[in-house]
Design an enzyme around this catalytic site. Structure first.
Site, PDB file in Angstrom:
ATOM      1  N   HIS A 136       0.951  -1.146  -0.007  1.00  0.00           N
ATOM      2  CA  HIS A 136      -0.015   0.062   0.050  1.00  0.00           C
ATOM      3  C   HIS A 136       0.897   1.180   0.069  1.00  0.00           C
ATOM      4  O   HIS A 136       2.224   1.090   0.268  1.00  0.00           O
ATOM      5  CB  HIS A 136      -0.894   0.125   1.242  1.00  0.00           C
ATOM      6  CG  HIS A 136      -2.038  -1.064   1.203  1.00  0.00           C
ATOM      7  ND1 HIS A 136      -3.131  -0.522   0.236  1.00  0.00           N
ATOM      8  CD2 HIS A 136      -2.348  -1.902   1.767  1.00  0.00           C
ATOM      9  CE1 HIS A 136      -4.123  -1.448   0.073  1.00  0.00           C
ATOM     10  NE2 HIS A 136      -3.647  -2.392   1.172  1.00  0.00           N
ATOM     11  N   ASP A 167       0.145   7.133  -3.803  1.00  0.00           N
ATOM     12  CA  ASP A 167      -0.640   6.432  -4.850  1.00  0.00           C
ATOM     13  C   ASP A 167      -1.016   7.545  -6.043  1.00  0.00           C
ATOM     14  O   ASP A 167      -1.170   7.049  -7.235  1.00  0.00           O
ATOM     15  CB  ASP A 167      -2.035   6.384  -4.133  1.00  0.00           C
ATOM     16  CG  ASP A 167      -2.090   5.017  -3.354  1.00  0.00           C
ATOM     17  OD1 ASP A 167      -1.203   4.206  -3.525  1.00  0.00           O
ATOM     18  OD2 ASP A 167      -2.966   5.031  -2.735  1.00  0.00           O
TER      19      ASP A 167
END
Length: 382
Positions: A136, A167
């Site tokens: 992540h 991200d």
């Protein structure tokens, strides 16, 4: 807020994009392409992505159309390849090897359409020791050195910058840059290619200036002690009397002079050039800010070159006078949201449609893209 919605346009009008449904940075990258005018068709799986978000409120699927295709069904990959044949770009965010196993990897897609730009969005990249493992944002930015830069306390843990740095900045934006560059190459030379956009690569690239400062001796390799990471008393955040906060960025000499004048701390102006006095300066600045509310300080600094701004929440931001004047935020279907960016003088991006509901556009896309196999997929039970 602006509520004006115009017809399809944007600099990418006429560009066709196939998005293989995923979560996070891949959908955001495809949304950005859609905001810029591309015809983005999202290939959703029966049953949805399983992330627990109401599809009608998933803003990263705005300006797109959705078809339902079961890639694990016998005829599923063929339907996607029919779309690929008519597309300019494909975006996928699977773990390395998954698209290949599903029959829609780069080899199969480029064989069908040699001019295709095949964009791959992953955290670790397509190769390397960590490539096949889960991850992540927080882990990606951790190993690049970026996470270790955030936080005011050199001896405390880093501050987590949501998932914006990895991200979306290191991931989505680099994928879009890569896709657009490869699209230019494809249109010039007739040659498609694979774009390997790894969040670790993009995030590391974002730190280039800091690495330059580190090499030049202008940055310490620890957080909270540098010019731009909270170590500087005139580049930081201070609490106000009502529990709000003000952000100070008075780096340049003339902006700093304006800052201390309006703050009422001109007697400490000379402390700027004396590192030994920075703790004293920080305490004095903090004390002054605690003497008034956020609204009062906003009025004091508004319209000046002191480089001071109120720290607003997500719900407060759209009402800021400057953002409201520029229509930085817009609204559709009673959902406030950031407007498309950046801006173009001749081909502005627009908010044309709300979030695409899974499978809602299957028949329309089958007609527009001349892919009758999609109708077969639509008729299957979910």
């Amino acid at each position: 807020m602006s509520t004006t919605h115009t017809a399809r346009n944007g600099p990418l009008s006429g560009v066709r994009v196939v998005e293989l449904a995923g979560i996070g940075p891949g959908p955001f990258a495809a949304m950005l392409l859609a905001d810029l005018g591309a015809d983005v068709v999202r290939v959703d799986r029966p049953g949805g992505a399983g992330i627990g978000i109401d599809p009608a409120r998933d803003l990263t699927n705005r300006n797109k159309r959705s078809v339902l295709v079961d890639l694990k069904a016998e005829d599923g990959p063929a339907a996607v390849l029919d779309l690929v044949e008519r597309a300019d770009v494909l975006v996928e965010g699977y773990r390395p090897g998954v698209a290949e196993r599903l029959g829609v990897g780069p080899e199969a897609c480029l064989a069908r359409n040699p001019r295709l730009v095949y964009g791959r969005m992953t955290g670790w990249g397509q190769d390397g020791p960590l490539a096949p493992t889960a991850g992540h944002d927080i882990g990606y930015i951790a190993i690049t050195g970026a996470l270790g830069m955030f936080g005011p306390d050199p001896d405390g843990p880093p501050t987590i910058p949501a998932n914006l740095v990895g991200d979306y900045a290191g991931g989505s934006l680099y994928l879009v840059i890569g896709v657009l560059a490869a699209l230019q190459h494809a249109r010039t030379h007739g040659e498609g290619q694979v774009v390997d956009a790894a969040i670790v690569d993009g995030t590391a690239h974002l730190t280039t200036m800091i690495h330059a400062m580190l090499a030049a001796g202008g940055w310490q390799d620890r957080r909270g002690v540098n010019l731009l990471d909270g170590g500087c008393p005139f580049y930081g955040v201070y609490e106000t009397a009502d529990g709000g906060h003000m952000a100070v960025g008075a780096l340049e000499e003339r902006f700093y002079a304006e800052f201390v004048r309006l703050l009422g701390a001109e007697d400490l102006a000379a402390a700027r050039h004396d590192l030994a006095r920075w703790p004293e300066l920080r305490e004095a600045v903090a004390a002054r800010f605690r003497s008034r509310t956020r609204e009062e300080w906003t009025s004091v600094f508004e319209g000046t070159d002191a480089c001071v701004a109120p720290v607003l929440s997500l719900r407060e931001a759209p009402a800021h006078p400057h953002l409201a004047a520029r229509a930085t935020f817009t609204e559709r279907d009673d959902i406030p949201q950031p407007a498309p960016a950046p801006r173009f003088s001749a081909t502005p991006g627009t908010l044309r449609t709300g979030p695409a509901l899974p499978g809602a556009d299957t028949a329309e896309v089958a007609r527009d893209w001349a892919v009758p196999a999609l109708k077969t997929q639509e008729s299957k039970p979910a």
